[in-house]
Design an enzyme around this catalytic site. Structure first.
Site, short mmCIF file in Angstrom:
data_model
loop_
_atom_site.label_atom_id
_atom_site.label_comp_id
_atom_site.label_asym_id
_atom_site.label_seq_id
_atom_site.Cartn_x
_atom_site.Cartn_y
_atom_site.Cartn_z
N SER A 167 -1.48 5.44 -0.34
CA SER A 167 -0.34 5.71 -1.22
C SER A 167 1.02 5.35 -0.63
O SER A 167 2.01 5.34 -1.36
CB SER A 167 -0.34 7.18 -1.61
OG SER A 167 -1.48 7.48 -2.38
N VAL A 168 1.08 5.01 0.62
CA VAL A 168 2.35 4.65 1.24
C VAL A 168 2.97 3.44 0.54
O VAL A 168 4.19 3.32 0.44
CB VAL A 168 2.16 4.35 2.74
CG1 VAL A 168 3.43 3.83 3.38
CG2 VAL A 168 1.68 5.60 3.45
#
Length: 107
Positions: free
Chosen positions: A7-8
């Site tokens: 998700s970064v």
């Protein structure tokens, strides 16, 4: 990369898509298949009798109804998430669980 960042990358990807939209190079309401030809954009879903187009907006809003895409494969081999080609194939071939554009569901 040898490291998954999951998700970064969402903020960077969303920003890039919005910049492209602002420049007129991408349309949020265009089917994903226009930009990703192997993505099966029109599909029959359990809740609809006709095909439903998955748009860029649906994907960014978590409304593509693909939250379970590849779940069976991931339960058999959790490291498949490290194989970009396999994950792209699973997403491209996945069938939405419901009509895209409905309730937001993380994917």
């Amino acid at each position: 990369s040898v490291f998954n960042v999951f998700s970064v990358t969402k903020a960077v990807a969303a920003t890039a898509v919005h910049i492209l939209a602002q420049r007129g190079e991408i349309d949020m309401d265009t089917p994903v298949s226009k930009y990703w030809p192997t993505f099966q954009s029109t599909r029959r879903t359990p809740s609809t009798s006709s095909g439903t187009e998955i748009t860029i907006r649906h994907v960014l809003n978590h409304q593509a109804a693909l939250s379970d895409a590849g779940i069976d494969e991931m339960s058999k081999d959790p490291f498949i998430v490290c194989d970009s080609d396999a994950m792209l194939r699973l997403l491209a071939e996945a069938t939405p669980a419901a009509a895209p554009g409905g309730a937001a569901k993380y994917h």
